[in-house]
Design a protein around this motif. Structure first.
Motif, PDB file in Angstrom:
ATOM      1  N   CYS A  46      -2.558   8.108  -9.465  1.00 27.63           N
ATOM      2  CA  CYS A  46      -1.403   7.365  -8.966  1.00 27.63           C
ATOM      3  C   CYS A  46      -0.267   8.340  -8.694  1.00 27.63           C
TER       4      CYS A  46
ATOM      5  N   LEU B 293       3.658   7.657  -7.980  1.00 32.71           N
ATOM      6  CA  LEU B 293       4.626   6.568  -7.916  1.00 32.71           C
ATOM      7  C   LEU B 293       6.048   7.123  -7.948  1.00 32.71           C
TER       8      LEU B 293
ATOM      9  N   LEU C  49       7.658  -2.856  -6.749  1.00 36.81           N
ATOM     10  CA  LEU C  49       6.971  -2.021  -5.774  1.00 36.81           C
ATOM     11  C   LEU C  49       7.439  -2.388  -4.370  1.00 36.81           C
TER      12      LEU C  49
ATOM     13  N   TRP D 250       3.481   0.656  -0.558  1.00 36.29           N
ATOM     14  CA  TRP D 250       2.319   1.310  -1.142  1.00 36.29           C
ATOM     15  C   TRP D 250       1.274   1.570  -0.071  1.00 36.29           C
TER      16      TRP D 250
ATOM     17  N   GLY E  67       2.767   4.811  -4.270  1.00 34.15           N
ATOM     18  CA  GLY E  67       3.711   3.696  -4.241  1.00 34.15           C
ATOM     19  C   GLY E  67       5.144   4.138  -4.436  1.00 34.15           C
ATOM     20  N   THR E  68       6.074   3.304  -3.964  1.00 31.39           N
ATOM     21  CA  THR E  68       7.501   3.537  -4.144  1.00 31.39           C
ATOM     22  C   THR E  68       8.111   2.304  -4.799  1.00 31.39           C
ATOM     23  N   PHE E  69       8.953   2.525  -5.795  1.00 28.67           N
ATOM     24  CA  PHE E  69       9.579   1.436  -6.543  1.00 28.67           C
ATOM     25  C   PHE E  69      11.084   1.439  -6.336  1.00 28.67           C
TER      26      PHE E  69
ATOM     27  N   ILE F 178       3.165   6.078 -14.936  1.00 31.02           N
ATOM     28  CA  ILE F 178       2.405   4.853 -15.195  1.00 31.02           C
ATOM     29  C   ILE F 178       1.580   4.945 -16.465  1.00 31.02           C
TER      30      ILE F 178
END
Length: 238
Positions: free
Chosen positions: A16, A18, A57, A60, A69-71, A142
């Motif tokens: 992942c 992120l 999120l 993604w 992914g970007t939050f 994560i």
């Protein structure tokens, strides 16, 4: 027999990546008065709820076997309003980490949340929202998030379990679960007893009970959300 839900899919991945964005969530800004009113009522009815920082999120993609992914940052009260008014399409997903706890006999253990919490009445893999503790200069960690939730809810630590490499990402409408599978050397009943001991020692436990799922038919005996049903179906087939 419980089948994998329609329009829900689980994808095995290796890694992942992120990241975080400074972008604001327009939905929260545009619905601020309604959110505040909803929160005032929810706080009275469910005093256990806490309005802290969480992350959603915002974009993604899968690049080979990596989930990228970007939050974005928001607050819990805005998320709660969005969730409980039907997950309106706003360009974000409710993404969270999950732990699939598998006993030595192959059974999977699920947690049942205490009354007054957001997931009361559901049986699901230990999990939680991605909050401020999970965000750092390098984005969202994560693995640390999943470990924290696992320990808080079950009392289990990395030394108690063997981590299965990779992740299982489940896409279920507005929800995205990023799960790690853990293996225990204990049989299901012994493992359940150990987790219950941790729960009973807590002043305000997040979980009220632990459910053992040994076969796909057992999924129908408890109230399992669609993303968890898909995960369990995949694991129990294996």
């Amino acid at each position: 027999m419980a089948d994998e839900p329609v329009n829900v899919r689980t994808i095995p991945i290796s890694t992942c990546a992120l990241s975080l964005t400074d972008a604001t969530w327009r939905f929260a800004e545009e619905n601020a008065p309604a959110i505040d009113a909803y929160w005032r009522q929810a706080s009275v009815e469910r005093p256990k709820l806490f309005n802290g920082v969480i992350h959603l999120l915002s974009s993604w993609q899968l690049i080979e076997d990596t989930f990228v992914g970007t939050f974005l940052r928001t607050d819990f009260k805005s998320f709660l309003y969005w969730r409980e008014t039907g997950y309106a399409e706003t360009g974000v997903k409710d993404a969270f980490g999950s732990s699939l706890i598998r006993a030595a006999d192959g059974a999977v253990l699920l947690g049942c949340q205490t009354e007054g919490n957001m997931n009361s009445g559901l049986a699901y893999p230990p999990s939680g929202m991605i909050d401020a503790a999970d965000a750092g200069p390098n984005g969202i960690d994560i693995d640390a998030h999943i470990l924290r939730e696992l320990n808080e809810e079950s009392g289990l630590r990395p030394g108690d379990l063997t981590r299965v490499p990779g992740y299982l990402v489940t896409l279920a409408g507005a929800l995205v679960s990023i799960a790690i599978e853990w293996r225990s050397a204990l049989e299901a009943e012994a493992l359940r007893a150990r987790i219950l001991e941790h729960i009973h020692a807590q002043a305000t436990p997040e979980l009220a009970d632990i459910v053992i799922v040994r076969r796909r038919e057992d999924i129908d005996a408890v109230n399992v959300p669609p993303y968890a049903r898909a995960l369990l179906g995949r694991i129990l087939r294996a």
